[in-house]
Design a protein around this motif. Structure first.
Motif, mmCIF file in Angstrom:
data_model
loop_
_atom_site.group_PDB
_atom_site.id
_atom_site.type_symbol
_atom_site.label_atom_id
_atom_site.label_comp_id
_atom_site.label_asym_id
_atom_site.label_seq_id
_atom_site.Cartn_x
_atom_site.Cartn_y
_atom_site.Cartn_z
ATOM 1 N N SER A 205 -4.240 2.780 -1.815
ATOM 2 C CA SER A 205 -3.695 3.030 -3.075
ATOM 3 C C SER A 205 -2.548 1.921 -3.209
ATOM 4 C CB SER A 205 -3.180 4.367 -3.467
ATOM 5 O OG SER A 205 -4.244 5.460 -3.162
ATOM 6 N N HIS B 247 -9.038 6.055 -9.032
ATOM 7 C CA HIS B 247 -7.795 6.479 -7.937
ATOM 8 C C HIS B 247 -8.494 6.750 -6.880
ATOM 9 C CE1 HIS B 247 -8.361 10.885 -7.180
ATOM 10 N NE2 HIS B 247 -8.941 10.831 -8.311
ATOM 11 N N GLU B 248 -9.742 6.701 -6.495
ATOM 12 C CA GLU B 248 -10.320 6.943 -4.903
ATOM 13 C C GLU B 248 -11.629 6.284 -4.770
ATOM 14 O OE1 GLU B 248 -10.259 10.979 -2.615
ATOM 15 O OE2 GLU B 248 -11.505 11.173 -4.342
ATOM 16 N N GLU C 53 1.072 12.863 -5.386
ATOM 17 C CA GLU C 53 0.448 12.676 -6.761
ATOM 18 C C GLU C 53 -0.552 13.933 -7.251
ATOM 19 O OE1 GLU C 53 1.146 10.778 -8.939
ATOM 20 O OE2 GLU C 53 2.673 9.677 -8.134
ATOM 21 N N LYS D 296 -2.798 10.162 -2.822
ATOM 22 C CA LYS D 296 -2.805 8.582 -2.429
ATOM 23 C C LYS D 296 -3.716 8.512 -1.099
ATOM 24 C CE LYS D 296 -0.425 7.399 -5.823
ATOM 25 N NZ LYS D 296 -1.185 6.915 -7.035
ATOM 26 N N ARG E 68 -5.778 14.183 -5.937
ATOM 27 C CA ARG E 68 -5.148 13.113 -6.395
ATOM 28 C C ARG E 68 -4.232 12.556 -5.528
ATOM 29 N NH1 ARG E 68 -4.868 13.299 -11.981
ATOM 30 N NH2 ARG E 68 -3.749 11.497 -11.866
ATOM 31 N N SER F 106 -13.432 11.002 -10.115
ATOM 32 C CA SER F 106 -12.154 9.970 -9.671
ATOM 33 C C SER F 106 -12.086 8.793 -10.552
ATOM 34 C CB SER F 106 -12.524 9.246 -8.425
ATOM 35 O OG SER F 106 -12.588 10.454 -7.612
ATOM 36 N N GLY G 294 -6.718 2.970 -7.219
ATOM 37 C CA GLY G 294 -7.455 2.781 -5.762
ATOM 38 C C GLY G 294 -7.759 1.299 -5.459
ATOM 39 N N TYR H 114 0.599 -1.225 0.054
ATOM 40 C CA TYR H 114 -0.065 -0.084 0.097
ATOM 41 C C TYR H 114 0.797 1.388 0.016
ATOM 42 C CZ TYR H 114 -3.258 -3.433 1.290
ATOM 43 O OH TYR H 114 -4.145 -4.679 1.410
#
Length: 386
Positions: A214, A253-254, A184, A191, A189, A277, A227, A177
């Protein structure tokens, strides 16, 4: 334990269909009443018993939420977020104030989590410590904290002991992780290593935490859109990180607020995410998503073929967010932004964004589950509460 996590892929998203079974009704006017007149609230969760049911003390349910003064641009609330304690009696909510005293968290602010009432009557509050206490400006470091608090009374109100000890119990390992920070691209954005969701597996009786995380990119995937749902197991020495349950393989990503509902003989993994996202942005709607498996560790398959469980209506794509599915399959979220007819509302100027922002509890919805298929049923209520 399965070695490979489930993969949420572009092929799954290609199967997405926004029909009546997965589309929330428009939240009409007048808007749901504000629970706190002078404060925004969002990201609600109940204090639960170890069987998953909502704790009831002196006839009232106990809930928690994030809160911040309803001032300035709504997106600035994340830099002032505090845990709030609420009591619920029918459709009536009572504000019990900040859950804990100022300055006791190891972070500079308090982000989402979960809470469980123990057999001895204490409450374990698992939450995200964002940033570091005393920092000059808000940063985005994230770790999981447990506050073990007694329930106390004050003038007839039920409160959490303000003197509870707050202990960091889990952070990203930097290997499986990625560290949660602002490397980022800053806000939006970053992590993740946040939103701990507590769960006791009825199959083995052990405690687990699900964490929004992440991971590093797989071959050919976009490294910024990885994600994941992390898993940690309770051990005699603390919490031990395990391989992820799910990875959004280059598509998102989320993944936020992951949690498990055991229903029948299946394990339903739910989480939410915003339309911006996804990769590319807007390629799937803001909504509640989920996967199902025969055991906690899988193998997981996407609900409804795509993972979509509940989306905002097309005409109001940002009207609600941060849904949590309760064991009785009621779905609780908060009123986010009404459409401004132009710029995405969270990017609007402060006054316009504030006028469009809800900051209170959304109408409660309800799901039916049939294996890997879900369906939305008529709303339980049209205002705050359930």
């Amino acid at each position: 334990m399965n070695g490979e996590p489930a993969r949420w892929t572009r092929e799954h998203l290609a199967a997405l269909a926004g029909d009546a079974a997965t589309t929330a009704p428009v939240i009409g006017l007048p808007a749901p009443p504000r629970v706190l007149p002078d404060d925004d609230i969002w990201d609600l969760w109940p204090i639960q018993e170890e069987d998953g049911s909502t704790s009831v003390v002196r006839g009232s349910e106990l809930w928690m939420a994030l809160s911040a003064p309803a001032l300035g641009h709504p997106e600035e609330r994340h830099d002032r977020a505090r845990l709030r304690l609420l009591a619920k009696d029918g459709d009536n909510w009572t504000d019990l104030g900040h859950a804990f005293a100022d300055g006791v968290s190891p972070g500079s602010r308090e982000w989402s989590g979960s809470a469980v009432r123990r057999p001895d009557g204490t409450v374990s509050v698992f939450y995200t410590a964002a940033g570091r206490r005393g920092e000059a400006r808000p940063t985005f470091a994230q770790s999981v904290v447990e506050a073990r608090a007694r329930l106390v009374t004050d003038g007839g109100r039920i409160l959490l002991d303000q003197a509870a000890e707050h202990t960091e119990v889990l952070r990203s390992d930097g290997v499986t992780y990625l560290p949660a920070d602002e490397v980022e691209g800053g806000p939006g954005r970053i992590k993740a290593f946040r939103d701990p969701g507590w769960f006791r597996d009825p199959a083995d009786g052990r405690e687990y935490l699900l964490v929004a995380a992440s991971v590093a990119a797989s071959a050919g995937a976009d490294h910024a859109f990885m994600g994941a749902v992390a898993l940690a197991a309770a051990t005699p020495d603390g919490w031990s990180l395990r391989p992820p349950l799910l990875v959004a393989d280059g598509v998102n990503h989320e993944i936020e607020r992951p949690h498990i509902v055991a229903h029948g003989s299946s394990y339903y993994l739910f989480f939410c995410t915003h339309r911006h996202s996804f990769h590319p942005p807007g390629s799937a709607p803001t909504g509640l998503y989920g996967f199902v498996a025969p055991s906690l560790t899988g193998p997981y398959t996407p609900l409804n073929g795509s993972g979509l469980v509940l989306r905002n209506p097309a005409e109001e794509p940002d009207q609600a967010y941060a849904w949590v599915v309760l064991p009785d399959l009621e779905v609780v979220g908060f009123v986010n932004y009404r459409s401004t007819g132009g710029t995405d509302p969270w990017q609007a100027e402060a006054a316009e964004a504030r006028a469009a922002f809800g900051g209170t509890i959304a109408p409660v919805l309800e799901l039916t589950l049939h294996g890997s298929a879900t369906s939305l049923v008529v709303p339980v209520s049209t205002g705050a509460g359930r």
